[in-house]
Motif scaffolding. Structure first.
Motif, PDB file in Angstrom:
ATOM      1  N   ARG A  18       0.854  -1.196   0.000  1.00 31.02           N
ATOM      2  CA  ARG A  18       0.000   0.000   0.000  1.00 31.02           C
ATOM      3  C   ARG A  18       0.883   1.237   0.000  1.00 31.02           C
ATOM      4  O   ARG A  18       2.033   1.191   0.423  1.00 31.02           O
ATOM      5  N   ALA A  20       0.704   3.582   1.968  1.00 31.67           N
ATOM      6  CA  ALA A  20       1.020   3.950   3.353  1.00 31.67           C
ATOM      7  C   ALA A  20       2.066   3.035   3.979  1.00 31.67           C
ATOM      8  O   ALA A  20       2.343   3.140   5.156  1.00 31.67           O
ATOM      9  N   ASP A  21       2.632   2.139   3.195  1.00 35.25           N
ATOM     10  CA  ASP A  21       3.651   1.231   3.735  1.00 35.25           C
ATOM     11  C   ASP A  21       4.984   1.462   3.050  1.00 35.25           C
ATOM     12  O   ASP A  21       5.049   1.554   1.814  1.00 35.25           O
ATOM     13  N   PRO A  22       6.050   1.491   3.829  1.00 38.78           N
ATOM     14  CA  PRO A  22       7.369   1.477   3.200  1.00 38.78           C
ATOM     15  C   PRO A  22       7.640   0.085   2.635  1.00 38.78           C
ATOM     16  O   PRO A  22       6.902  -0.853   2.928  1.00 38.78           O
ATOM     17  N   HIS A  24       9.110  -3.533   2.425  1.00 38.01           N
ATOM     18  CA  HIS A  24       9.631  -4.523   3.378  1.00 38.01           C
ATOM     19  C   HIS A  24      10.398  -5.642   2.680  1.00 38.01           C
ATOM     20  O   HIS A  24      11.066  -6.424   3.342  1.00 38.01           O
ATOM     21  N   THR A  35      14.199  -2.122   7.167  1.00 38.49           N
ATOM     22  CA  THR A  35      13.501  -0.866   6.868  1.00 38.49           C
ATOM     23  C   THR A  35      13.379  -0.018   8.119  1.00 38.49           C
ATOM     24  O   THR A  35      12.829  -0.481   9.128  1.00 38.49           O
ATOM     25  N   GLN A  36      13.877   1.189   8.045  1.00 38.09           N
ATOM     26  CA  GLN A  36      13.779   2.124   9.162  1.00 38.09           C
ATOM     27  C   GLN A  36      12.945   3.330   8.733  1.00 38.09           C
ATOM     28  O   GLN A  36      13.288   4.015   7.771  1.00 38.09           O
ATOM     29  N   VAL A  37      11.863   3.571   9.460  1.00 43.37           N
ATOM     30  CA  VAL A  37      11.003   4.724   9.197  1.00 43.37           C
ATOM     31  C   VAL A  37      11.407   5.847  10.133  1.00 43.37           C
ATOM     32  O   VAL A  37      11.649   5.608  11.323  1.00 43.37           O
ATOM     33  N   GLY A  41      10.780  10.387   6.463  1.00 46.08           N
ATOM     34  CA  GLY A  41      11.226   9.533   5.371  1.00 46.08           C
ATOM     35  C   GLY A  41      11.372   8.082   5.796  1.00 46.08           C
ATOM     36  O   GLY A  41      10.904   7.692   6.867  1.00 46.08           O
ATOM     37  N   TRP A  42      11.998   7.293   4.959  1.00 48.67           N
ATOM     38  CA  TRP A  42      12.313   5.911   5.324  1.00 48.67           C
ATOM     39  C   TRP A  42      13.457   5.406   4.457  1.00 48.67           C
ATOM     40  O   TRP A  42      13.672   5.897   3.352  1.00 48.67           O
TER      41      TRP A  42
END
Lengths: 57, 331
Positions: A18, A20-22, A24, A35-37, A41-42
């Motif tokens: 989505r 809204a998701d970084p 993975h 993954t670091q939010v 940013g990310w």
């Protein structure tokens, strides 16, 4: 190419990622990404193929 | 406007009287067409008790994933097969970089969050170091969220300069065992008490939309009154893949507005913060939430999911003529 939401091959996944998701999973090799939010940013790093993906608002 | 909304507004704004849980339950049962009037009353309460200032906060997951607890909504639990896996504790320079990002967007608060049951000695030493470091380097108020505390740990965190400690009740005591089995609601309540007893501001949030009933939300409001938080972040369930709540429906936007308004009417003096799930739940109704009782927001991204850009929130607040500033609970 691999789905960044589940790591399956793009043709095998109905599109679970989505906006809204970084990421993975690595789009190049399908491995899990570290993954670091952060607030604006990310960053995602693949230990398999070395891909680093960074997004800033 | 229904008589009970007008009466509630007069009670909280005019008489400065707390509504009873019975009165709140009656307001919760109003039909959808009355929600805008309910929101209007809640906004009047917010302005009368807290003014028009909005507190902006950034949050950072400084230790992601691998949590031993089984909170059924959480993608960071090691009990569930989710895409969020364990990462090591962030280094000081990584934490500082994120804090500077937060300061640059105009926020006054920065919350460091750790996916743990509670801090061990290594994490305590990290916190005692990093809280002061971030405060000195950025000027931000630094809050911490690191799970269940012992009395000794609460004292040490207060001594280290933690401005606020976040520990959510999440849901009503009667519903909690359906959501978490690895610790109890009473353990959470005890940590909330410790936070206040040690002189830190208590940030005690909720997560709505997990299947709890309206009566249980009213119960939760009564429990929040007991614990006396300075701040209540309102989260809406954003069902995460791989968690037991992955297939729950997203709460309807108007229902979310109704409950924001009820939280403000029940808790007139708290910092009521927009938190996780607001984007997927409210969509284009973000501004309506800000005029339904909300007076603070988490801006930018969340712990493992992405939020709106901070610029969108800044533009929204300018349009609403709501200044950004630091808040404390009204005494």
């Amino acid at each position: 190419m691999f789905c960044t939401g589940c790591g399956r091959r793009t043709g095998e996944c109905g599109g679970c990622g989505r906006d809204a998701d970084p990421w993975h999973y690595c789009p190049d090799c399908g491995r899990w990404l570290a993954t670091q939010v952060t607030p604006t940013g990310w960053t995602a790093r693949c230990r398999g193929c070395g891909l680093t993906h960074e997004v800033r608002h | 406007m229904p008589v009970i909304i007008d009466a509630a507004r007069r009670a909280v704004v005019g008489e400065r009287r707390q509504l009873t849980l019975g009165e709140l339950a009656a307001l919760a049962a109003l039909p959808d067409e009355d929600v805008p009037a309910l929101a209007d009353a809640a906004h009047a309460v917010r302005v009368a008790w807290c003014g028009d200032t909005v507190e902006v906060e950034g949050i950072l997951s400084a230790k992601t994933g691998g949590c031993p607890e089984d909170c059924h909504f959480c993608s960071q639990s090691a009990k569930f097969d989710t895409p969020v896996k364990a990462l090591p504790l962030l280094r000081d320079d990584e934490v500082l970089a994120a804090a500077r990002e937060t300061a640059e967007v105009g926020a006054s608060e920065f919350c460091l969050v750790y996916a743990v049951r509670g801090p061990d000695e290594r994490l305590m030493r990290h916190l005692e170091h990093v809280v002061g470091l971030v405060g000195r380097e950025t000027g931000l108020n630094v809050a911490v969220s690191a799970g269940i505390l012992t009395p000794e740990q609460a004292g040490r965190l207060a001594g280290a300069g933690a401005h606020r400690y976040n520990h959510n009740l999440e849901t009503a005591r009667s519903f909690f065992p359906r959501i978490v089995t690895t610790h109890t609601w009473d353990e959470r309540f005890a940590t909330c008490r410790l936070v206040r007893d040690n002189g830190m501001e208590l940030c005690c949030g909720v997560l709505l939309g997990m299947g709890e009933s309206p009566a249980q939300r009213i119960e939760l409001l009564g429990e929040l009154r007991e614990v006396g938080p300075a701040e209540v972040p309102v989260n809406f369930l954003d069902p995460r893949p791989g968690t037991p709540l992955a297939d729950r429906p997203i709460m309807a936007a108007l229902e979310a507005i109704r409950w924001i308004a009820l939280f403000r009417l029940a808790l007139p003096d708290v910092i009521l913060r927009y938190a996780g799930g607001r984007e997927v739940t409210l969509g284009e109704l973000q501004e309506m939430g800000m005029t339904s009782g909300i007076n603070a927001l988490i801006t930018g991204n969340y712990l493992t999911t992405l939020g709106r850009s901070p610029q969108q929130d800044i533009v929204m607040l300018k349009g609403l003529k709501m200044p950004i500033g630091s808040l404390s609970k009204v005494i």
